[in-house]
Design a protein around this motif. Structure first.
Motif, PDB file in Angstrom:
ATOM      1  N   HIS A 108      -2.863   0.780  -1.540  1.00  0.00           N
ATOM      2  CA  HIS A 108      -2.234   0.794  -2.854  1.00  0.00           C
ATOM      3  C   HIS A 108      -2.258  -0.620  -3.422  1.00  0.00           C
ATOM      4  O   HIS A 108      -2.733  -1.555  -2.762  1.00  0.00           O
ATOM      5  CB  HIS A 108      -0.798   1.327  -2.761  1.00  0.00           C
ATOM      6  N   ALA A 109      -1.762  -0.783  -4.660  1.00  0.00           N
ATOM      7  CA  ALA A 109      -1.761  -2.106  -5.282  1.00  0.00           C
ATOM      8  C   ALA A 109      -0.364  -2.412  -5.829  1.00  0.00           C
ATOM      9  O   ALA A 109      -0.206  -3.180  -6.771  1.00  0.00           O
ATOM     10  CB  ALA A 109      -2.801  -2.152  -6.407  1.00  0.00           C
ATOM     11  N   ALA A 110       0.664  -1.812  -5.214  1.00  0.00           N
ATOM     12  CA  ALA A 110       2.033  -1.960  -5.725  1.00  0.00           C
ATOM     13  C   ALA A 110       2.730  -3.147  -5.062  1.00  0.00           C
ATOM     14  O   ALA A 110       3.461  -2.994  -4.086  1.00  0.00           O
ATOM     15  CB  ALA A 110       2.816  -0.669  -5.497  1.00  0.00           C
ATOM     16  N   SER A 111       2.498  -4.345  -5.606  1.00  0.00           N
ATOM     17  CA  SER A 111       3.033  -5.568  -4.976  1.00  0.00           C
ATOM     18  C   SER A 111       4.554  -5.624  -5.009  1.00  0.00           C
ATOM     19  O   SER A 111       5.177  -6.136  -4.091  1.00  0.00           O
ATOM     20  CB  SER A 111       2.484  -6.820  -5.650  1.00  0.00           C
ATOM     21  N   LEU A 112       5.159  -5.115  -6.092  1.00  0.00           N
ATOM     22  CA  LEU A 112       6.625  -5.190  -6.175  1.00  0.00           C
ATOM     23  C   LEU A 112       7.280  -4.155  -5.265  1.00  0.00           C
ATOM     24  O   LEU A 112       8.290  -4.428  -4.638  1.00  0.00           O
ATOM     25  CB  LEU A 112       7.094  -4.985  -7.620  1.00  0.00           C
ATOM     26  N   THR A 113       6.687  -2.966  -5.212  1.00  0.00           N
ATOM     27  CA  THR A 113       7.256  -1.901  -4.394  1.00  0.00           C
ATOM     28  C   THR A 113       6.950  -2.124  -2.917  1.00  0.00           C
ATOM     29  O   THR A 113       7.810  -1.921  -2.061  1.00  0.00           O
ATOM     30  CB  THR A 113       6.673  -0.534  -4.829  1.00  0.00           C
ATOM     31  N   GLY A 114       5.721  -2.580  -2.611  1.00  0.00           N
ATOM     32  CA  GLY A 114       5.310  -2.651  -1.215  1.00  0.00           C
ATOM     33  C   GLY A 114       5.067  -4.050  -0.684  1.00  0.00           C
ATOM     34  O   GLY A 114       4.631  -4.214   0.449  1.00  0.00           O
ATOM     35  N   GLY A 115       5.337  -5.084  -1.488  1.00  0.00           N
ATOM     36  CA  GLY A 115       5.060  -6.450  -1.036  1.00  0.00           C
ATOM     37  C   GLY A 115       6.328  -7.266  -0.880  1.00  0.00           C
ATOM     38  O   GLY A 115       7.436  -6.742  -0.923  1.00  0.00           O
TER      39      GLY A 115
END
Lengths: 274, 405
Positions: B278-285
């Motif tokens: 995925h590319a969800a930096s705020l959700t997954g980073g």
């Protein structure tokens, strides 16, 4: 006196420039890297720079980028790089070791923990490419308070007005980047570099070492005449890469070939002023 | 909202280029004098009426601004709740919001006497916009593009070539947008005298995040006026997609201090935020430092940057603009994610319901709209930023739908 200061003082008494080598920590794997680093002082290396591999090395050219990629593939982590230095220190308590790399793995490790771990591993100084003076509160100030040297890069774009800011919290030595560009890219000419080094030395008592783009024994000798230290990275890393097979374990000649390149560069540096 | 919220959400960045603890200037010393020079030049230009006037003239006559605010009747009826409005930035020249920012930066480059423009691009929209404006002004243009993206975005590569740009396929790292940005930074470090780096999103070192946001804020200012004209009030909810986050910042910023406006950013959830793709930096980073700023990043336990994944190449970036990271922590903006499959469904829906082929990027925003609109009252108003058109995506969509073109 720190190990770095001791080393520069001893060399300057002999009228010699310091030979500073860069290798990537964990390239191509931890064990081979440790063996190589252990062999560097005997090959004539005065100060060892060890790269902390990072996926996105924005100031590095292809040779060092690939070295980082090999090291990461080989399982190298920041913790293992600290272990590498601790293992080296068991046998050598004199050769200064400087870690060089980018901020994110350090920030991720936690700045306080990193400083404590670096001290415990016997690391002497840090070069963090993407921490300019404007970001000194991040790592430079606490690292220096803990007794680690923070070695700053000065570049051809660092003009007279900016130089004092670059030198302000700098300790250990000043690393003059001899070209505008990435590591290993172009060849600096001795006269221009000499003038730049002289300009820096007017403003500081710290030794000035020169790197980025020094790759042959002749160039090393030319720089050694005008600077307190010569840094070679890409040329050594390329020599290593040439001795590595694309996949699988390193060739047996890997260390021998690399050390032979290091010796030539170190000898040229040491003989330059004779 | 955060109990210790500041008086205004619109004052950042501070003099160190920070939005709270995010942002900053994490660059090599060689670049430091250049970004200080850029900051000074931008601060001077933004005060001058002539700079603003030239930009507004080009926005109007070259780009086609203001972009319309369109009430989408059939989408509204389909969802059965809030009124759905689209801010039609896909109608801009070159097909996306990217050109708003490029024009501002190139005008600045000209003022600074720079003759060579470099840019990074993922999907190719920022590259096309940069090549376009360079052609218009007769400037040399070099675009860095991951070799993987060069292969999957052939039409945009050809477009850039027609416009006279040189395309450099980047094979370092993993050959995508992140690596293209590294390579552009390496070029800039090497060519400091004549080169201007035109960054395509609200990331990079200060002053880029704030500057790009300012240029993109034309979207939000226009929308504010148009919405008052259409509905006599502000919208209840804003929704925009986020890769680096420039179209979203441009829409959101003028509304940040309007407390009654709920603001939602939609990240690319790829195959799901609980997967590796995925590319969800705020959700997954988590926070880290990359490309000159501190922000939320996709990274492993050792602080190595992970590759992002999204069906939309424009959202395929492991970081996000630092101001978004700050707005998340301030709880002023809500950040959610939408998967590849959900975005594809929204893409098709928009084509069929409104006769608009959206880019895959805003299709993510639309997918979220279809989730929340049904639960809203019929007199409530929802505004979506249609930041790009989908012509560039037809090959990707055809492949995903199993159709041969």
């Amino acid at each position: 006196m720190s190990r770095i200061e001791k080393r520069f003082t001893a060399l300057s008494e002999k009228n010699q420039s310091a030979f500073i080598s860069f290798v990537m920590g964990g390239d191509p794997n931890y064990d081979a890297s440790l063996d190589l680093i252990k062999a560097l002082p005997k090959a004539g290396v005065d100060i060892i720079e060890i790269g902390m591999p990072f996926t996105d090395p924005m100031a590095d050219g292809p040779a060092i980028q690939l070295a980082g990629t090999r090291a990461i593939k080989g399982g190298q982590t920041l913790k293992k790089t600290l272990d590498l230095v601790a293992a080296f220190r068991k046998a050598d308590d004199e050769t200064p070791v400087v870690l060089m790399g980018y901020y994110n793995p350090i920030f991720n490790h936690g700045v306080e923990a990193f400083i404590a771990d670096a001290k415990a591993s016997g690391i002497d100084g840090l070069i963090v490419v993407d921490l300019p003076p404007e970001e000194d509160d991040e790592l430079c100030v606490p690292a220096r308070a803990a007794g680690l040297d923070f070695i700053r890069l000065a570049t051809p774009t660092t003009d007279e007005k900016r130089l004092p800011k670059v030198l302000e919290n700098n300790s250990g030595f000043v690393y003059y980047v001899s070209i505008t560009g990435i590591t290993g890219a172009a060849t600096p000419d001795g006269e221009t570099v000499g003038k730049a080094v002289a300009a820096i030395k007017e403003k500081t008592d710290l030794p000035v070492a020169v790197g980025f783009g020094v790759s042959t024994p002749d160039q090393a000798a030319e720089i050694a005449k005008v600077a307190d230290g010569v840094v070679v990275g890409s040329a050594i890393v390329r020599a290593m890469a040439d001795a590595l097979t694309v996949a699988g374990p390193p060739k047996k000649s890997f260390q021998k070939d690399t050390i032979s390149t290091v010796k030539k560069l170190a000898n040229a540096t040491k003989r330059a002023r004779k | 909202m955060n109990a210790h919220a500041p008086n205004s959400f619109r004052t950042g960045p501070d003099e160190k280029g920070r939005f709270g603890s995010f942002g900053g200037r994490f660059v090599a010393e060689t670049l430091m004098p250049l970004i200080l020079e850029l900051e000074a030049a931008y601060n001077e230009a933004r005060q001058e009426r002539s700079f603003k006037a030239e930009m507004e003239n080009l926005w109007r006559n070259y780009v086609g601004r203001p972009s319309p605010l369109y009430f989408a009747p059939r989408l509204t009826e389909h969802c059965g709740g809030a009124k759905i409005y689209l801010k039609r930035d896909e109608l801009n020249h070159t097909g996306a919001h990217k050109i708003n920012n490029v024009l501002g930066q190139i005008l600045l480059a000209k003022r600074m006497g720079k003759t060579r423009i470099i840019a990074e691009t993922g999907a190719g929209q920022h590259g096309v916009a940069t090549a376009t404006v360079c052609a218009k002004f007769g400037l040399k243009c070099v675009v860095y593009m991951g070799a993987t993206d060069v292969e999957r975005q052939k039409p945009n590569v050809f477009r850039m070539k027609l416009l006279g740009a040189e395309i450099v396929p980047v094979t370092s790292g993993r050959s995508t947008l992140k690596d293209a940005m590294n390579e552009a930074l390496r070029d800039w470090v090497t060519n400091v005298e004549d080169t201007f780096y035109c960054i395509g999103t609200v990331a990079g070192p200060h002053p880029y995040p704030g500057m790009v946001r300012d240029f993109q804020s034309v979207i939000g200012w226009e929308a504010k006026g148009q919405m008052k004209h259409a509905e006599g009030r502000l919208p209840d909810v804003l929704v925009a997609c986020i890769g680096g986050g420039s179209n979203a910042m441009g829409l959101f910023h003028p509304f940040l201090d309007d407390a009654d406006v709920r603001i939602i950013g939609v990240e690319a959830g790829g195959k799901g935020v609980d997967t590796e793709e995925h590319a969800a930096s705020l959700t997954g980073g988590r926070p880290g430092v990359l490309h000159g700023n501190r922000t939320y990043l996709l990274q492993d336990e050792d602080g190595q940057i992970k590759e992002a994944h999204s069906i939309s190449a424009g959202l395929d970036y492991p970081g996000i603009g630092p101001e978004h990271s700050w707005l998340k922590e301030q709880e002023r903006v809500e950040y959610v994610s939408v998967t590849d499959d959900e975005a594809l469904k929204a893409f098709t829906l928009c084509c069929e319901m409104e006769g608009i082929i959206p880019a895959l990027e805003p299709s993510h925003a639309l997918a979220h709209v279809t989730k929340i609109a049904p639960d809203m009252d019929k007199d409530q108003v929802l505004l979506l930023n249609m930041c790009g058109r989908g012509d560039k995506d037809i090959f990707t969509v055809a492949e995903a739908l199993g159709t041969e073109i």
